[in-house]
Design a protein around this motif. Structure first.
Motif, mmCIF file in Angstrom:
data_model
loop_
_atom_site.group_PDB
_atom_site.id
_atom_site.type_symbol
_atom_site.label_atom_id
_atom_site.label_comp_id
_atom_site.label_asym_id
_atom_site.label_seq_id
_atom_site.Cartn_x
_atom_site.Cartn_y
_atom_site.Cartn_z
ATOM 1 N N LYS A 203 0.818 -1.212 0.000
ATOM 2 C CA LYS A 203 0.000 0.000 0.000
ATOM 3 C C LYS A 203 0.853 1.264 0.000
ATOM 4 N N GLU A 204 1.989 1.219 0.668
ATOM 5 C CA GLU A 204 2.851 2.395 0.731
ATOM 6 C C GLU A 204 3.319 2.808 -0.669
ATOM 7 N N VAL A 205 3.608 1.826 -1.508
ATOM 8 C CA VAL A 205 4.021 2.104 -2.890
ATOM 9 C C VAL A 205 2.798 2.392 -3.746
ATOM 10 N N GLY A 206 1.793 1.540 -3.637
ATOM 11 C CA GLY A 206 0.510 1.779 -4.274
ATOM 12 C C GLY A 206 0.515 1.730 -5.793
ATOM 13 N N VAL A 207 -0.641 2.052 -6.359
ATOM 14 C CA VAL A 207 -0.841 1.981 -7.803
ATOM 15 C C VAL A 207 0.098 2.933 -8.543
ATOM 16 N N LEU A 208 0.194 4.169 -8.073
ATOM 17 C CA LEU A 208 1.011 5.162 -8.780
ATOM 18 C C LEU A 208 2.498 4.832 -8.663
ATOM 19 N N GLY A 209 2.908 4.335 -7.502
ATOM 20 C CA GLY A 209 4.302 3.941 -7.337
ATOM 21 C C GLY A 209 4.671 2.793 -8.254
ATOM 22 N N ILE A 241 -2.975 -2.912 -12.420
ATOM 23 C CA ILE A 241 -4.326 -3.376 -12.086
ATOM 24 C C ILE A 241 -4.283 -4.381 -10.926
ATOM 25 N N GLY A 242 -3.315 -5.298 -10.987
ATOM 26 C CA GLY A 242 -3.182 -6.276 -9.910
ATOM 27 C C GLY A 242 -2.913 -5.616 -8.571
ATOM 28 N N VAL A 243 -2.002 -4.647 -8.557
ATOM 29 C CA VAL A 243 -1.704 -3.931 -7.315
ATOM 30 C C VAL A 243 -2.918 -3.144 -6.845
ATOM 31 N N GLY A 244 -3.627 -2.526 -7.796
ATOM 32 C CA GLY A 244 -4.811 -1.753 -7.428
ATOM 33 C C GLY A 244 -5.885 -2.610 -6.791
ATOM 34 N N ILE A 245 -6.137 -3.778 -7.361
ATOM 35 C CA ILE A 245 -7.159 -4.680 -6.816
ATOM 36 C C ILE A 245 -6.754 -5.176 -5.433
ATOM 37 N N TYR A 246 -5.451 -5.481 -5.278
ATOM 38 C CA TYR A 246 -4.972 -6.069 -4.022
ATOM 39 C C TYR A 246 -4.862 -5.043 -2.900
ATOM 40 N N THR A 247 -4.397 -3.822 -3.235
ATOM 41 C CA THR A 247 -4.128 -2.837 -2.181
ATOM 42 C C THR A 247 -5.191 -1.752 -2.063
ATOM 43 N N LYS A 248 -5.861 -1.433 -3.175
ATOM 44 C CA LYS A 248 -6.824 -0.320 -3.204
ATOM 45 C C LYS A 248 -6.182 0.973 -2.678
ATOM 46 N N SER A 249 -4.918 1.167 -3.040
ATOM 47 C CA SER A 249 -4.178 2.333 -2.556
ATOM 48 C C SER A 249 -3.436 3.003 -3.703
ATOM 49 N N PRO A 250 -3.533 4.348 -3.813
ATOM 50 C CA PRO A 250 -2.764 5.046 -4.851
ATOM 51 C C PRO A 250 -1.282 5.154 -4.503
ATOM 52 N N PHE A 255 5.839 9.593 -0.403
ATOM 53 C CA PHE A 255 6.695 8.586 -1.037
ATOM 54 C C PHE A 255 6.720 8.790 -2.547
ATOM 55 N N LEU A 256 5.574 9.119 -3.120
ATOM 56 C CA LEU A 256 5.510 9.348 -4.563
ATOM 57 C C LEU A 256 6.365 10.554 -4.964
ATOM 58 N N GLY A 380 12.551 0.382 -3.917
ATOM 59 C CA GLY A 380 11.800 0.930 -5.042
ATOM 60 C C GLY A 380 12.362 2.277 -5.462
ATOM 61 N N VAL A 381 12.730 3.102 -4.484
ATOM 62 C CA VAL A 381 13.348 4.396 -4.777
ATOM 63 C C VAL A 381 14.672 4.191 -5.510
ATOM 64 N N SER A 382 15.502 3.268 -5.020
ATOM 65 C CA SER A 382 16.788 3.009 -5.669
ATOM 66 C C SER A 382 16.597 2.505 -7.096
#
Length: 501
Positions: A203-209, A241-250, A255-256, A380-382
């Motif tokens: 969720k911390e990374v989310g869909v946009l990450g 899409i997979g991350v969105g369905i699983y986390t429901k988090s942008p 972090f973004l 992820g940042v690296s």
């Protein structure tokens, strides 16, 4: 007493991580210095050279992302052993290479190992030093410029030795950190120890990450394997899409922002390091000094300062340090573009101060503010930084040079421009790079060749000033974050144990 309750971190483990990063940096440095030898010995084309260098970069991002997703399951020590195996195996493959494919495979394998090193050392050190993450991540990442210093010295003092000897030297730091790693017990990650669910990490990374990470990663894989863009976008869409369905988090907004700034940051530091020897070569040649000393000098500054990060972070705060560093980087790049003679040393010093704390302090902020993200947010940042620098940043520096030379030559010497101009080449982001045709230039008079060379050398330095737009963008983002936190009572790390923000 459990690993998570140990009162004092294991310094041997920290130094094992440190030397692992030195080895990783040394690999990058040595490969860049021997690629010309490989071209001569194995009759490589420029395209093949680029493919070999690329194979040493993009797999780095694959392992850093993949291991971040599974490292808490398989264990940090397993990841360390995988990295050791890759680095030793790749060195042997390359030393005994008999052509292009052996060099490509060896470069690919070492990139997997290097990415794995980055995947485990950052979360390990952040977990070991929960209360001083930014300080110790800065000290850890003193290993990167130290590896560049060692590589630069090898390039200068062993320039007449065989490339096999230079590659063999890579085994020295690898064997050293292997010996340090073997007896060490690795800590349980802070996220796991606090019982934060895997879903919350994502969720911390989310869909946009994942959109940012996936876009860069799959585009690079698509480029390497010549995949249709439809396939690339299908992979990106499936991931998002997979991350969105699983986390429901942008994704966590701050972090973004760190993801968006790490690309320009990596280009400011690593991308400029890639080019700075060539960019400064004309001026350093006038002084009778090997241009490689500029990179060695600025890297040595970084090494020393990162070891001294603790008091600086305490006085300025992590965001204050990022703002100061970005401002100094802007001034340093502009100064380098104007400096002549001995003032180059002063300009390089200012630039060295500016770039020193940017990368590890960004990691420190991510580790302090997003401990729920565990290894994934840190790495992820690296991954985005390395991918952006390789795909966009470093090529962008080259594109800016080509465009500047073309425009300057057209303005000052239109007749010569018409005589030597070549066909535009595809660059990045759909842009085309103007070129100078080598055969046409060789057929020109000495006076015409001298005029072109003069413009090329002038634009090499001028490019450094144009790159300064990147740390300007970063500075604006950091100022925005500073005032955001100030409005909420000031910047404070998130403590998973107490729940404090």
């Amino acid at each position: 007493m459990s690993q998570t309750e140990a009162p004092l971190p294991d310094k041997k483990l920290f130094w094992a991580c440190f030397v692992a990063l030195v080895a990783t940096s040394f690999v990058f440095s040595v490969r860049s210095m021997v690629i010309g030898d490989w071209q001569t010995e194995f009759n490589l084309s420029e395209t093949q050279k680029g493919q070999i260098l690329g194979a040493g970069l993009w797999p780095f991002a694959i392992t850093i992302v993949v291991f971040s997703l599974i490292i808490d399951k398989i264990g940090y020590k397993t990841a360390a052993f995988f990295a050791i195996f890759c680095q030793i195996a790749s060195t042997i493959i390359i030393i005994f290479a008999n052509g292009y494919w052996a060099l490509w495979i060896g470069s690919f394998v070492v990139a997997l190992g290097n990415g794995t090193v980055e995947a485990y050392i950052n979360p390990v050190v952040a977990t070991m030093y929960k209360k001083q993450k930014t300080k110790w991540l800065n000290i850890l990442h003193a290993g990167w410029p130290l590896g560049l210093v060692i590589g630069g010295l090898v390039a200068i003092f062993l320039k007449d030795q065989t490339w096999q000897l230079k590659m063999g030297l890579l085994l020295v730091p690898v064997i050293f950190y292997t010996i340090l790693t073997l007896p060490c017990k690795f800590p349980v990650n802070e996220r796991v120890a606090a019982g934060v669910p895997y879903r919350d990490m994502l969720k911390e990374v989310g869909v946009l990450g994942f959109l940012i990470i996936g876009y860069l990663l799959f585009n690079e894989i698509g480029r390497v394997f010549d995949l249709p863009m439809a396939v690339v976008w299908t992979l990106i869409a499936a991931t998002v899409i997979g991350v969105g369905i699983y986390t429901k988090s942008p994704g966590a907004p701050i972090f973004l922002i760190m993801l968006v700034t790490i690309g320009p940051l990596a280009t400011t530091e690593l991308g400029t390091d890639t080019w700075i020897t060539e960019l400064m070569e004309p001026e350093m040649t006038k002084l009778g000094i090997n241009a490689g000393w500029v990179l060695i000098y600025t890297s040595l500054i970084m090494t020393v300062l990162r070891f001294c990060a603790g008091p600086i972070v305490h006085r300025l705060s992590p965001l204050g340090l990022l703002m100061a560093s970005a401002a100094l980087a802007v001034c340093g790049l502009i100064f380098l573009s104007k400096a002549v003679g001995i003032t180059i040393l002063l300009a390089a010093t200012l630039y060295g101060f500016g770039k020193t704390f940017l990368w590890p302090t960004t990691l420190g902020i991510v580790a302090e503010r997003f401990p729920k993200g565990g290894a994934l947010t840190l790495n992820g940042v690296s991954a985005v930084g390395v991918l952006f620098m390789g795909i966009i940043g470093a090529p962008l520096i080259g594109l800016v040079q080509d465009q500047s030379v073309d425009a300057d030559l057209l303005a000052k010497q239109p007749a010569i421009h018409a005589k030597v101009v070549g066909e535009p080449e595809k660059a990045i982001l759909g842009l085309e790079a103007p070129t100078i045709n080598g055969e046409k230039l060789a057929a020109a008079t000495e006076e015409e060749q001298a005029a072109v060379t003069e413009i090329q050398e002038a634009q090499k330095k001028a490019t450094l000033a144009r790159i300064a737009i990147l740390p300007v963008f970063m500075l604006l983002c950091y100022i925005g974050l500073f005032f955001y936190f100030k409005s909420r009572g000031g910047y404070k790390p998130v403590d998973l144990e107490s729940g404090a923000h």
